[in-house]
Structure formats: structure tokens, C-alpha cells
Motif scaffolding. Structure first.
Motif, short mmCIF file in Angstrom:
data_model
loop_
_atom_site.label_atom_id
_atom_site.label_comp_id
_atom_site.label_asym_id
_atom_site.label_seq_id
_atom_site.Cartn_x
_atom_site.Cartn_y
_atom_site.Cartn_z
N ASP A 84 8.58 4.30 -5.34
CA ASP A 84 8.88 4.71 -6.71
C ASP A 84 8.83 3.48 -7.64
O ASP A 84 8.61 2.36 -7.21
CB ASP A 84 10.21 5.46 -6.79
CG ASP A 84 11.37 4.59 -6.35
OD1 ASP A 84 11.20 3.36 -6.25
OD2 ASP A 84 12.45 5.14 -6.09
N ARG A 85 9.06 3.77 -8.91
CA ARG A 85 8.95 2.73 -9.92
C ARG A 85 9.93 1.56 -9.64
O ARG A 85 9.57 0.40 -9.80
CB ARG A 85 9.26 3.38 -11.28
CG ARG A 85 9.19 2.47 -12.45
CD ARG A 85 9.56 3.26 -13.68
NE ARG A 85 8.46 4.11 -14.10
CZ ARG A 85 7.53 3.71 -14.95
NH1 ARG A 85 7.56 2.51 -15.47
NH2 ARG A 85 6.55 4.52 -15.30
N SER A 86 11.14 1.91 -9.19
CA SER A 86 12.12 0.83 -8.98
C SER A 86 11.66 -0.12 -7.88
O SER A 86 11.91 -1.33 -7.94
CB SER A 86 13.50 1.40 -8.68
OG SER A 86 13.49 2.02 -7.42
N ASN A 122 0.84 -1.20 0.00
CA ASN A 122 0.00 0.00 0.00
C ASN A 122 0.88 1.25 0.00
O ASN A 122 1.47 1.59 1.01
CB ASN A 122 -0.91 -0.05 1.26
CG ASN A 122 -1.53 1.28 1.63
OD1 ASN A 122 -1.48 1.69 2.78
ND2 ASN A 122 -2.10 1.96 0.67
N TYR A 123 0.95 1.89 -1.19
CA TYR A 123 1.69 3.17 -1.32
C TYR A 123 0.93 4.10 -2.25
O TYR A 123 0.49 3.62 -3.30
CB TYR A 123 3.11 2.93 -1.87
CG TYR A 123 3.93 2.15 -0.87
CD1 TYR A 123 4.50 2.78 0.22
CD2 TYR A 123 4.05 0.77 -1.00
CE1 TYR A 123 5.19 2.06 1.18
CE2 TYR A 123 4.74 0.04 -0.05
CZ TYR A 123 5.32 0.70 1.04
OH TYR A 123 6.00 -0.02 1.99
N PRO A 124 0.79 5.37 -1.92
CA PRO A 124 1.11 6.04 -0.67
C PRO A 124 0.50 5.30 0.51
O PRO A 124 -0.61 4.78 0.42
CB PRO A 124 0.51 7.43 -0.83
CG PRO A 124 0.48 7.66 -2.32
CD PRO A 124 0.20 6.30 -2.91
N ASN A 125 1.25 5.28 1.59
CA ASN A 125 0.97 4.35 2.67
C ASN A 125 0.16 4.96 3.82
O ASN A 125 0.45 6.05 4.29
CB ASN A 125 2.34 3.85 3.21
CG ASN A 125 2.19 2.80 4.27
OD1 ASN A 125 2.34 3.07 5.45
ND2 ASN A 125 1.88 1.59 3.87
N SER A 147 1.67 4.11 -10.14
CA SER A 147 0.79 2.94 -10.08
C SER A 147 1.65 1.69 -10.24
O SER A 147 2.54 1.64 -11.09
CB SER A 147 -0.24 3.01 -11.21
OG SER A 147 -0.76 1.72 -11.48
N PHE A 148 1.32 0.68 -9.46
CA PHE A 148 2.00 -0.62 -9.56
C PHE A 148 1.90 -1.16 -11.00
O PHE A 148 2.83 -1.79 -11.52
CB PHE A 148 1.32 -1.55 -8.54
CG PHE A 148 1.59 -3.01 -8.70
CD1 PHE A 148 2.86 -3.52 -8.51
CD2 PHE A 148 0.56 -3.88 -9.02
CE1 PHE A 148 3.10 -4.88 -8.64
CE2 PHE A 148 0.79 -5.23 -9.13
CZ PHE A 148 2.06 -5.74 -8.96
N LEU A 149 0.78 -0.88 -11.66
CA LEU A 149 0.56 -1.43 -13.00
C LEU A 149 1.40 -0.76 -14.07
O LEU A 149 1.44 -1.22 -15.22
CB LEU A 149 -0.93 -1.37 -13.37
CG LEU A 149 -1.87 -2.20 -12.49
CD1 LEU A 149 -3.31 -2.05 -12.96
CD2 LEU A 149 -1.47 -3.67 -12.51
N GLU A 150 2.05 0.35 -13.71
CA GLU A 150 2.93 1.01 -14.68
C GLU A 150 4.16 0.15 -14.98
O GLU A 150 4.83 0.34 -15.98
CB GLU A 150 3.41 2.37 -14.14
CG GLU A 150 2.38 3.46 -14.21
CD GLU A 150 2.92 4.76 -13.62
OE1 GLU A 150 4.03 5.19 -13.98
OE2 GLU A 150 2.22 5.35 -12.78
N VAL A 151 4.46 -0.75 -14.07
CA VAL A 151 5.68 -1.55 -14.21
C VAL A 151 5.41 -2.79 -15.06
O VAL A 151 4.38 -3.47 -14.88
CB VAL A 151 6.18 -1.95 -12.80
CG1 VAL A 151 7.26 -3.00 -12.88
CG2 VAL A 151 6.68 -0.72 -12.07
#
Ligand code: PLP
Length: 394
Positions: A183-185, A172-175, A219-223
Motif C-alpha cells: 500500500d501507499r504507506s 516488486n508489488y504486486p509480487n 504505483s511507487f511513483l504516487e508517493v
């Protein structure tokens, strides 16, 4: 009446006791500043309310919704993800409409795990994650979110047997409660970790809109590869001040989306169609209201952090969400400090312990009152002379 073992095992709502204490103080006539809750204080933007009014006038919205929600809202969710995150979502197979993110979070273990299976949860974390654990009768282990790691998990530190056994992990981020962002990494690392250990990821993006200092939360889905191993849960509660409307959606892996839709076929008959239409309008209309809201929270954050530092309280500024995670001064636990502030300063904060063992040493403060009220709260705390001479230890 004898309740089922399942109900008996449901965790006690830690914050129910905070609500009771605050209500008692208010009933005694005390002027309590309540910074303990997470309920957005601003109204839903007018154009969204108007969209609801117009849709509610249409008798076509008075009938049952399709079980899996209306196409218009699923398409709006896909458009929103494209506009905001440049993520392609198939509205037919990759969106599940839900009664807020909460219902999805609670349902997911029921969808994906068998009794006794293991899931991994953040500590500190959103307390409602535990509701799904108990209802699905699954096992869980927590992983710590520590300040020295910017409140991100250290995947390498998760014990090998847990990595092998776990089937599902929540992030969960922002947490909530720490106000940290990822971040993306970090999400690239998450996808690699999840693939290596065959763990499904649920990323709770409830505060997805709220990032500070010009940094939009990722977004997690950006990765790349995220959709292979997980879903993201989004809610309109925070982005558009629609907490009472109960609109959220999951996006991502089609098999997981199908599982959520399937369980919901048996639990609900989706949301009031007029609410769904208004939610679609919220997601696709001009997003200026969101920019204004984020600017408001950022202003409040700056006010609070500056005021705390001015009284000698050594605090870190959150980078997202609408919470600040403040260290408790020496000699207090999170609970005794929260009680002390309520008793002596009429200021209510949430004790970190309520979010898990690693929440000890902190209190959570909501940025959900105006600047002048935040300043008044800090002035009241200042009068307790907690920070002038002592150094703060976490
Ligand atoms: C981290 C987190 N996830 C999910 C939710 C639930 O949001 P919703 O209103 O969509 O059920 C909240 C609400 O406070 C939250 O803080």
C-alpha cells in the motif's frame, strides 16, 4: 569455444528443469496440467492487434526506429500514468522504452553500479534479477519477504553495513511469486528509507494492473519524493496479454532514465515502430479489456482458493498478480512436493526454492488456465490424500 567468465557465471535457469520435466511427461503421453509457468494464456485484445496490423501496413514503420523509441509511445506512457495513477511524467525526460521490463531489470545494474558495488534483492524474488547482478559483476544481498510481514521487507532488519553499502534495491508489488501487494504507506516508508541510506529504488510494477477485491495496486511513483530516488518499470506483457510483443518502459527519475537510454543507444535500436504504435494505442485506448482480464484472474483465484480449502489445504488468497503462493504440506520440501505432484497427479507447479531460500516451504501456482482446469488440478491433488488428516505446516 571458450566462453567468457561472465557467461560462465550466469545462473542456471532453475525453471528450465521444470520445463524439461513437464515436456518429458507430456512426451510420455501424460495429460499434464501446467500451473508452473507465468505466461498469460489469453490473446492480446483485438483492437491492439488491429492497431499493429494497420501500423505494419505503413512503410513509414519499416525503417529504423529512433534510438530511444517513438515520441507517440513515450507520450502514451505519460498519459497512462496520469490517467491511472495521477502521476505527472515528462515524456521527453522521464520515460525509457524497453524490450519488456526484463531488459530494463537486467540493464540497470550495468547503468548505475561499478563492479563489486552492492545491490539488495528480495527473497523470494523474480529469478531474472540475478542476471543483471552477474552481467554487471556486482555484489548482492537478499532481504527476506516473510508471511508474518505480508511478504513486505522489514527495512529495520536489514543489517546496518548493507544499508550503508547498498546503492540499488529492487522491489516488486504486486509480487511474483507471493501474490502480495503493497500500500501507499509501504512506499512512503520505502522513500524515507532510500533517502536516509542513499539507495536507488527500482520498483518492478510488472503486475501493476492486477489487484483483487476492488483494490487497485499503488504505483511507487504516487508517493511524494519517489521520483527523486527511483524508477518504476512497467510492462505491457501482463496488462494486455502482450508478453510476446516485448514492450515495456521505465518511468521516473530523469537521470536514471537517461542512463537506461544511454546504454540502450549502444545495445539496441529500439522496437519495431509498428509495435510501438500499437503499444501506444493499448495504453491510451479504452481500458475495459484490462478490467475484464483482472475480473477473470480474480474469478480464477476465488475458484482455486475455494477448491484448495475444500480439500483441507490451508491456503491464503493472493491480493494481486496472477499467482497463488501455497504452503507445502508437512514432510515435503518445495521441490519434492512439486516433483510429487507432477509424478502422481500430473500437475506441474513451481517449487518456491527456485525463487530463493525464503521461497522454501511454498509452491507457486499460476492462475493461467480456466476455472474448470484449476478445479480438475485440485481434484487430482485431492486424490493423493495429503490434507485430510495432517495439519499443514509451513
Ligand atoms: C516480477 C516480474 N518482473 C518482470 C517480468 C518481465 O516482464 P517482461 O515481459 O516485460 O519482460 C516478469 C515476467 O514474468 C515478472 O514476473
Amino acid at each position: 569455444m571458450e566462453y567468457s567468465e561472465r557467461l560462465k557465471k550466469l545462473p542456471e535457469q532453475f525453471f528450465a528443469s521444470l520445463v524439461n520435466k513437464v515436456s518429458k511427461a507430456v512426451a510420455e503421453g501424460r495429460n499434464v496440467i501446467n500451473l508452473g509457468q507465468g505466461n498469460p494464456d489469453q490473446p492480446t485484445p483485438k483492437h491492439i492487434v488491429k492497431a499493429l496490423q494497420e501500423s505494419a501496413e505503413d512503410p513509414g514503420t519499416h525503417r529504423y526506429s529512433p534510438f530511444r523509441g517513438i515520441d507517440e509511445l513515450k507520450e502514451a506512457a505519460a498519459t497512462f500514468y496520469k490517467n491511472q495513477y495521477n502521476v505527472d511524467i515528462d515524456p521527453k525526460t522521464e520515460v525509457a522504452i524497453m524490450f519488456g521490463a526484463k531488459s530494463g531489470l537486467v540493464q540497470l545494474p550495468l547503468c548505475l553500479l561499478n563492479e563489486g558495488d552492492l545491490m539488495l534483492l528480495p527473497d523470494p524474488g523474480y529469478p531474472d534479477y540475478m542476471s543483471g547482478v552477474v552481467l554487471a559483476n556486482v555484489d548482492y544481498k537478499t532481504f527476506p519477504l516473510k508471511a508474518e510481514n505480508n511478504f513486505l521487507p522489514d527495512f529495520a532488519a536489514i543489517p546496518a553495513e548493507q544499508k550503508e553499502a547498498a546503492k540499488l534495491m529492487y522491489l516488486n508489488y504486486p509480487n511474483n511469486p507471493t501474490g502480495a501487494t503493497a500500500d501507499r504507506s509501504f512506499f512512503e516508508e520505502t522513500v524515507a528509507f532510500a533517502k536516509e541510506h542513499n539507495i536507488t529504488i527500482m520498483h518492478d510494477f510488472a503486475y501493476g494492473a492486477i489487484g483483487f477485491d476492488g483494490k487497485r495496486p499503488v504505483s511507487f511513483l504516487e508517493v511524494e519524493g519517489a521520483k527523486d530516488i527511483g524508477v518504476e518499470m512497467y510492462t505491457l506483457s501482463k496488462t494486455y496479454n502482450m508478453a510476446g510483443w516485448r514492450v515495456g518502459f521505465a518511468v521516473g527519475n530523469p537521470a536514471i532514465i537517461e542512463a537506461i537510454n544511454l546504454i540502450q543507444d549502444h545495445l539496441h535500436c529500439s522496437l519495431f515502430p509498428a509495435v510501438q504504435k500499437a503499444a501506444a494505442a493499448a495504453l491510451t485506448d479504452d481500458q475495459k479489456c484490462v478490467d475484464e482480464l483482472v475480473a477473470r484472474y480474480e474469478q480464477r483465484r476465488n475458484t482455486l482458493i475455494e477448491a484448495c480449502r475444500n480439500i483441507g489445504w490451508d491456503v491464503q488468497a493472493p491480493t494481486g498478480s496472477f499467482f497463488a503462493w501455497l504452503p507445502v504440506p508437512k514432510g515435503f520440501t518445495s521441490e519434492s512436493f512439486a516433483d510429487f505432484l507432477l509424478e502422481k497427479a500430473d500437475v506441474a507447479v513451481a517449487a518456491g526454492k527456485g525463487f530463493g531460500e525464503f521461497g522454501e516451504g511454498y509452491v507457486r501456482v499460476g492462475l493461467l488456465v480456466d476455472d474448470d482446469v484449476l478445479i480438475e488440478a485440485v481434484n487430482r491433488i485431492d486424490k493423493l490424500n495429503l490434507f485430510k488428516t495432517s495439519s499443514i505446516e509451513v
